[in-house]
Design an enzyme around this catalytic site. Structure first.
Site, PDB file in Angstrom:
ATOM      1  N   LYS A 186      62.883   1.097   2.863  1.00  0.00           N
ATOM      2  CA  LYS A 186      62.857  -0.254   2.285  1.00  0.00           C
ATOM      3  C   LYS A 186      64.162  -0.556   1.567  1.00  0.00           C
ATOM      4  O   LYS A 186      64.794  -1.585   1.817  1.00  0.00           O
ATOM      5  CB  LYS A 186      61.699  -0.362   1.280  1.00  0.00           C
ATOM      6  CG  LYS A 186      61.799  -1.598   0.387  1.00  0.00           C
ATOM      7  CD  LYS A 186      60.674  -1.690  -0.623  1.00  0.00           C
ATOM      8  CE  LYS A 186      60.889  -0.971  -1.918  1.00  0.00           C
ATOM      9  NZ  LYS A 186      61.648  -1.696  -2.948  1.00  0.00           N
ATOM     10  N   ARG A 198      63.532  -8.694  -7.034  1.00  0.00           N
ATOM     11  CA  ARG A 198      64.770  -8.465  -7.786  1.00  0.00           C
ATOM     12  C   ARG A 198      65.965  -8.152  -6.896  1.00  0.00           C
ATOM     13  O   ARG A 198      67.097  -8.460  -7.221  1.00  0.00           O
ATOM     14  CB  ARG A 198      64.575  -7.245  -8.693  1.00  0.00           C
ATOM     15  CG  ARG A 198      63.969  -7.499  -9.976  1.00  0.00           C
ATOM     16  CD  ARG A 198      64.215  -6.311 -10.869  1.00  0.00           C
ATOM     17  NE  ARG A 198      65.253  -6.572 -11.814  1.00  0.00           N
ATOM     18  CZ  ARG A 198      66.495  -6.198 -11.687  1.00  0.00           C
ATOM     19  NH1 ARG A 198      66.887  -5.538 -10.639  1.00  0.00           N
ATOM     20  NH2 ARG A 198      67.373  -6.475 -12.614  1.00  0.00           N
ATOM     21  N   ASP A 249      60.800  -6.708 -15.183  1.00  0.00           N
ATOM     22  CA  ASP A 249      59.568  -6.680 -14.399  1.00  0.00           C
ATOM     23  C   ASP A 249      58.676  -5.570 -14.931  1.00  0.00           C
ATOM     24  O   ASP A 249      58.908  -5.047 -16.014  1.00  0.00           O
ATOM     25  CB  ASP A 249      59.862  -6.566 -12.902  1.00  0.00           C
ATOM     26  CG  ASP A 249      60.572  -5.279 -12.529  1.00  0.00           C
ATOM     27  OD1 ASP A 249      60.657  -4.370 -13.389  1.00  0.00           O
ATOM     28  OD2 ASP A 249      61.033  -5.168 -11.395  1.00  0.00           O
ATOM     29  N   ASP A 291      60.953   6.775  -8.610  1.00  0.00           N
ATOM     30  CA  ASP A 291      59.948   6.145  -7.744  1.00  0.00           C
ATOM     31  C   ASP A 291      58.824   7.111  -7.364  1.00  0.00           C
ATOM     32  O   ASP A 291      57.769   6.676  -6.895  1.00  0.00           O
ATOM     33  CB  ASP A 291      60.608   5.636  -6.452  1.00  0.00           C
ATOM     34  CG  ASP A 291      61.511   4.448  -6.712  1.00  0.00           C
ATOM     35  OD1 ASP A 291      61.233   3.685  -7.652  1.00  0.00           O
ATOM     36  OD2 ASP A 291      62.502   4.278  -5.971  1.00  0.00           O
ATOM     37  N   VAL A 293      64.730   6.864 -16.325  1.00  0.00           N
ATOM     38  CA  VAL A 293      65.394   5.775 -15.606  1.00  0.00           C
ATOM     39  C   VAL A 293      64.839   4.394 -15.978  1.00  0.00           C
ATOM     40  O   VAL A 293      65.600   3.488 -16.313  1.00  0.00           O
ATOM     41  CB  VAL A 293      65.340   6.013 -14.076  1.00  0.00           C
ATOM     42  CG1 VAL A 293      66.059   4.893 -13.334  1.00  0.00           C
ATOM     43  CG2 VAL A 293      65.970   7.361 -13.722  1.00  0.00           C
TER      44      VAL A 293
END
Ligand code: EPU
Length: 417
Positions: free
Chosen positions: A22, A92, A116, A304, A326
């Protein structure tokens, strides 16, 4: 209301094919604005974010057409400089058109993305770097406006190896006059792929994948056809899901070297990991061992993958400490996990996780892409039914999520009433 109903517990077993990345696809699509000829990107995942980026490019004046796993972009016509709020607020990554627009048009007007669900997410490093290359920015009415007659080469030292800032600077520099250097650059594989794509179009970028990138500006880029690298976050999500559900899964069409540290952490937790050429097998018998980890820029443990790893550690034999370095708000979904019986306490950017034997199915809400996927993994591990609301977040980033899980023995249904 749209939601995933997950019946557990279930051990994932079988083969899961991995899609194109992605975060690679989005940047290559933005970079296509630099090319006044046809660009074909292959292995593009069919996910909402990719279609949103297509919309951004169309609003800017490019022609975009999606085929079977490909997107063709033609930015040869007149381009507009404005990326409106309605699109930036949905995604974003729209901010990644800033560098290409400044390079191609000498001006850009992009809505400020704001924060966000995972953090405040400023873009100061993008702007400071482009300013060193001669751009001037003003910010009013929620938009950042940049002008630069022609971006010029500069030596940029990034305060933090930001992925997005590194990419915007590379894209700004490929058509600039002279040699730009970026020190303390982000090293993510998607950055190497962006450089490979641009080089195939005629750019001269060296050092992508290391902390020092050098870009010799060229006058123009030409047509290019390029396949996207495998999605390392999708790969890691399913690898962790395999271990968390005490299953046995083979991931194909992937690159194990892109998520080596998560694989090592799975081994530390007791999983057996076999790395092959373009594939990896993860097997787990019994309860995971507790461990500590800290998220860091690549090649560190990716932020992530922190959410699915929390689900694994929530069932570990013992206590674990996870440190998030992060994104400051990335522990917000812990309250949802605790609704499933987990015992996780967050103190600042540390989470203390006391392992329990079994999660218990519950209705929960997905706050963002990765936490959403992690809650589904939680549902696979839990006793009874879990319903995960706000599935739109998950569909932004995971291609055929339900189909891939069910293909490995899960029982996940999309309910919409
Ligand atoms: N930061 C600043 N100033 C800046 C830019 C970043 O302070 O100008 C800070 C951020 O606030 C954050 C940290 O630096 O605390 C890292 O941000 P970075 O710029 O590296 O991340 P990003 O480019 O905004 C990309 C991915 C994220 C992934 C991060 C870290 C895309 C579209 N997004 O974001 O992916 O978590 O890198 O690896 O590539 C996701 O896919 O779900 C996702 C959130």
């Amino acid at each position: 209301m749209r939601r995933y109903a997950v019946d557990g517990p279930v051990a994932l077993e079988g083969t899961i094919p991995i899609s194109g990345a992605k975060n690679g696809a989005l940047k290559l699509m933005a970079a296509s604005l630099l090319v006044p000829e046809e660009v074909v990107i292959e292995r593009v995942p069919n996910i909402t974010d990719v279609h949103l980026m297509g919309e951004v490019l169309e609003r800017l004046g490019a022609k975009v057409s999606f085929g079977d796993g490909t997107v063709t972009i033609d930015a040869s016509g007149d381009l507009s400089e404005e990326t409106p709020y309605d699109l930036v607020t949905k995604m974003r990554a729209s901010i990644q058109v800033l560098g290409p627009l400044l390079a191609r048009l000498g001006r850009a007007r992009v809505a400020m993305p704001g924060g966000d669900a995972i953090g405040s997410r400023p873009i100061d490093l993008h702007l400071q770097g482009l300013e060193r290359m001669g751009a001037k920015f003003t910010s009013q009415h929620g938009y950042v406006e940049g002008v630069a007659h022609r971006l010029r080469a500069a030596d940029v030292l990034l305060e933090f190896p930001s992925v997005g800032a590194t990419e915007n600077l590379i894209m700004g520099a490929v058509l600039a006059e002279g040699r730009t250097t970026i020190e303390n650059a982000a090293r993510e594989p998607e950055i190497q792929d962006l450089a490979a794509f641009l080089n195939a179009a005629g750019a001269r970028i060296e050092g992508a994948g290391t902390p020092f990138i050098s870009i010799e500006g060229v006058r123009e880029l030409g047509p290019v056809r390029h396949p996207i690298i495998p999605d390392r976050v999708e790969s890691g999500s399913y690898a962790i899901a395999a271990a968390a559900t005490r299953g046995d899964v083979r991931l194909t069409d992937t690159r194990p070297e892109f998520f080596e540290l998560p694989l090592q952490k799975l081994e530390q937790a007791g999983a057996e990991v076999d790395r092959g050429d373009g594939e990896v097998r993860v097997r787990m018998k019994g309860r995971p061992q507790s461990l500590d980890l800290s998220t860091l820029p690549f090649p560190g443990f990716p932020t992530d993958l922190q959410p699915p790893m929390m689900v694994l550690l929530a069932q570990a034999d013992g206590s674990s400490i996870v440190t998030e370095n992060v994104f400051e708000a990335r522990f917000l979904f812990v309250d949802e996990l605790n609704r499933m019986g987990c015992q996780i306490r967050v103190e600042g950017h540390h989470a203390v996780i006391r392992g329990i034997d079994r999660l218990s199915g519950a209705p929960v809400r997905a706050p963002d892409i990765r936490a959403g996927a992690a809650l589904v993994v939680g549902g696979l591990c839990a006793e009874g039914r879990t319903e995960v609301y706000d599935t739109g977040h998950i569909e932004r980033g995971y291609e055929s999520f339900v189909e891939k899980l069910n293909g490995a023995g899960a029982n996940v249904a999309l309910l919409d009433d």
